[in-house]
Design an enzyme around this catalytic site. Structure first.
Site, PDB file in Angstrom:
ATOM      1  N   GLY A   1      -0.467   4.379   0.761  1.00  0.00           N
ATOM      2  CA  GLY A   1      -1.132   5.454   1.206  1.00  0.00           C
ATOM      3  C   GLY A   1      -0.419   6.323   2.679  1.00  0.00           C
ATOM      4  O   GLY A   1       0.849   5.868   2.666  1.00  0.00           O
ATOM      5  N   SER A   2      -1.011   6.925   3.182  1.00  0.00           N
ATOM      6  CA  SER A   2      -0.201   7.784   4.207  1.00  0.00           C
ATOM      7  C   SER A   2       0.481   6.866   5.644  1.00  0.00           C
ATOM      8  O   SER A   2       1.529   6.985   5.957  1.00  0.00           O
ATOM      9  CB  SER A   2      -1.198   8.947   4.694  1.00  0.00           C
TER      10      SER A   2
ATOM     11  N   ARG B   1     -10.444  12.076   8.351  1.00  0.00           N
ATOM     12  CA  ARG B   1     -11.201  12.018   7.067  1.00  0.00           C
ATOM     13  C   ARG B   1     -12.775  12.084   7.219  1.00  0.00           C
ATOM     14  O   ARG B   1     -13.630  12.539   6.504  1.00  0.00           O
ATOM     15  CB  ARG B   1     -10.786  11.033   5.936  1.00  0.00           C
TER      16      ARG B   1
ATOM     17  N   GLY C   1       0.702   3.633   5.717  1.00  0.00           N
ATOM     18  CA  GLY C   1       1.557   2.924   5.185  1.00  0.00           C
ATOM     19  C   GLY C   1       2.932   3.369   4.822  1.00  0.00           C
ATOM     20  O   GLY C   1       3.886   2.602   5.346  1.00  0.00           O
TER      21      GLY C   1
ATOM     22  N   VAL D   1     -10.536   8.037   0.723  1.00  0.00           N
ATOM     23  CA  VAL D   1     -11.530   7.070   1.118  1.00  0.00           C
ATOM     24  C   VAL D   1     -11.828   7.606   2.560  1.00  0.00           C
ATOM     25  O   VAL D   1     -10.814   7.700   3.398  1.00  0.00           O
ATOM     26  CB  VAL D   1     -10.750   5.712   0.955  1.00  0.00           C
TER      27      VAL D   1
ATOM     28  N   GLY E   1       0.936  -1.111  -0.004  1.00  0.00           N
ATOM     29  CA  GLY E   1       0.245   0.009   0.139  1.00  0.00           C
ATOM     30  C   GLY E   1       0.911   1.241   0.076  1.00  0.00           C
ATOM     31  O   GLY E   1       1.828   1.313   0.713  1.00  0.00           O
TER      32      GLY E   1
ATOM     33  N   GLU F   1     -13.564   5.662   5.259  1.00  0.00           N
ATOM     34  CA  GLU F   1     -14.080   3.911   5.589  1.00  0.00           C
ATOM     35  C   GLU F   1     -15.431   4.263   6.272  1.00  0.00           C
ATOM     36  O   GLU F   1     -16.137   3.343   6.083  1.00  0.00           O
ATOM     37  CB  GLU F   1     -13.028   3.245   6.416  1.00  0.00           C
TER      38      GLU F   1
ATOM     39  N   LYS G   1     -15.011   3.140  15.322  1.00  0.00           N
ATOM     40  CA  LYS G   1     -15.116   4.679  15.781  1.00  0.00           C
ATOM     41  C   LYS G   1     -15.173   5.565  14.367  1.00  0.00           C
ATOM     42  O   LYS G   1     -15.651   6.818  14.652  1.00  0.00           O
ATOM     43  CB  LYS G   1     -13.626   4.836  16.228  1.00  0.00           C
TER      44      LYS G   1
ATOM     45  N   GLY H   1      -5.530   2.215  16.658  1.00  0.00           N
ATOM     46  CA  GLY H   1      -5.152   3.350  17.897  1.00  0.00           C
ATOM     47  C   GLY H   1      -5.182   4.353  17.190  1.00  0.00           C
ATOM     48  O   GLY H   1      -5.808   4.837  15.853  1.00  0.00           O
TER      49      GLY H   1
END
EC number: 1.1.1.94
Length: 351
Positions: A14-15, A257, A17, A281, A12, A283, A193, A138
């Site tokens: 993304g940020s 996000r 990873g 994204v 991945g 989630e 969450k 976390g």
């Protein structure tokens, strides 16, 4: 001359990873990062930057990126899977020929697969059958991790080797890694969450005060723990970093996000407009739908999730739904000390 450094693979680009890849390299590991985008891989190798997700972050030069899955996974002791939930299973299937049962597989994704209501670690189990599987979750806003601000996370696994190895490979003076054996509870907390971050963003946009937001987060914690315990999680898990810790940060920060999607909804934008403005994204949008359907199926009382579902998918105005929620049932505060059923029974006696 041989390279005896431990090898870590990150799937991945993304940020989060990317931040974890750099942390592992800072700790002396040999790190390879897989991504589909060849241009982004070239940028990481050339400039040690990920301009799409973390443009101001200087990635450790020891991190090398590639689009060749076999190359990235070869010899890796730890494999971090940092893929959005919608593509998680397909990427794991793509990686499967190059994985071995000795490797430690850890999901960093906070999401739920619609079919079968599966968490990401359950997908790892189903697709590999391997023994060393864990979850990282976390209060971990990637941009703050990248800035090396003091952060704590949880590695959850039934397997002691997975817990201790992840702690040693990723723990450092600004990124603290705590252990849990409630993988299901930790992972479910990380997914749930996101729902309540949307609610918190809406509340902020609607101008609600600190008392209201405090109430919202507290009732969110009660609701998510009620749901998770019904499905088999340990209620004590939600007192930790992956429960109340993650809930606080994602409901309080404009870096979240899901919070930003909720804020846009509170301003009166449609869901499509809110997601388009975000450009990444969120989630929590998908999770609201999944949890609404699952809680209805299981008979679990989740008024906040129900309210959000009405706003996101049935076009009920956010302000109207907030008023309806305030007219809901007044029940017990902490259900694990005083059950909702006992409160209802006492009320019937009074009537």
């Amino acid at each position: 001359m041989s390279d005896d450094r431990l090898k870590v693979a990150v799937l991945g680009g993304g940020s989060f990873g990317t931040a974890l890849a750099s942390i592992a390299a800072d700790n002396g590991a040999q790190v390879h990062q897989w991504m589909r985008d060849a241009a982004l891989a070239d940028e990481i190798n050339r400039d040690h930057r990920n301009s799409h997700y973390l443009p101001d972050y200087a990635i450790n030069p020891a991190v090398t990126a590639a689009t060749d899955m076999r190359e990235v996974l070869a010899g890796a002791e730890l494999v971090l899977v940092a893929i959005p939930s919608q593509a998680f299973r397909s990427v794991v299937r793509q990686a499967r020929p190059w994985l071995s049962s000795e490797q430690i597989l850890v999901s960093t994704t906070k999401g739920i697969q619609a079919e079968g209501f599966k968490l990401m670690s359950q997908i790892l189990e189903e697709e590999t059958g391997f023994p060393h599987i864990g979850v990282i979750s976390g209060p971990n806003l990637a941009s703050e991790v990248a800035d090396k601000q003091l952060t704590a996370t949880v590695i959850a696994s039934d397997d002691p080797l997975t817990r201790t190895r992840v702690q040693s490979l990723l723990g450092c003076d600004y990124f603290r890694v705590y252990a849990s054996n409630d993988r299901f509870g930790v992972e479910l907390g990380g997914a749930l969450k996101n729902i309540y971050a949307i609610a918190a963003g809406m509340a902020a946009a609607l101008g609600m005060g600190e008392n209201t937001r405090s109430m919202l987060m507290t009732r969110a914690l009660a609701e998510m723990s009620r749901f998770a315990v019904h499905l088999g999680a340990n209620p004590m898990t939600f007192l930790g970093l992956s429960g109340v810790g993650d809930l606080i940060v994602t409901c309080s920060s404009k870096l979240s996000r899901n919070y930003r999607v909720g804020y846009a909804l509170g301003e009166g934008r449609t869901l499509d407009e809110a997601v388009e403005a975000l450009g990444q994204v969120a989630e929590g949008v998908n999770t609201v739908h999944l949890v609404h359907d699952k809680s209805s199926e299981e008979g679990v009382y989740m008024p906040l999730a129900e309210g959000l579902y009405q706003v996101l998918f049935n076009q009920v105005p956010a302000r109207d739904m907030a008023k309806l929620l305030m007219q809901g049932e007044q029940s017990s505060d902490v259900e694990f000390t005083l059950s909702r059923e006992d409160v209802k029974a006492a009320r019937r006696l009074e009537d």
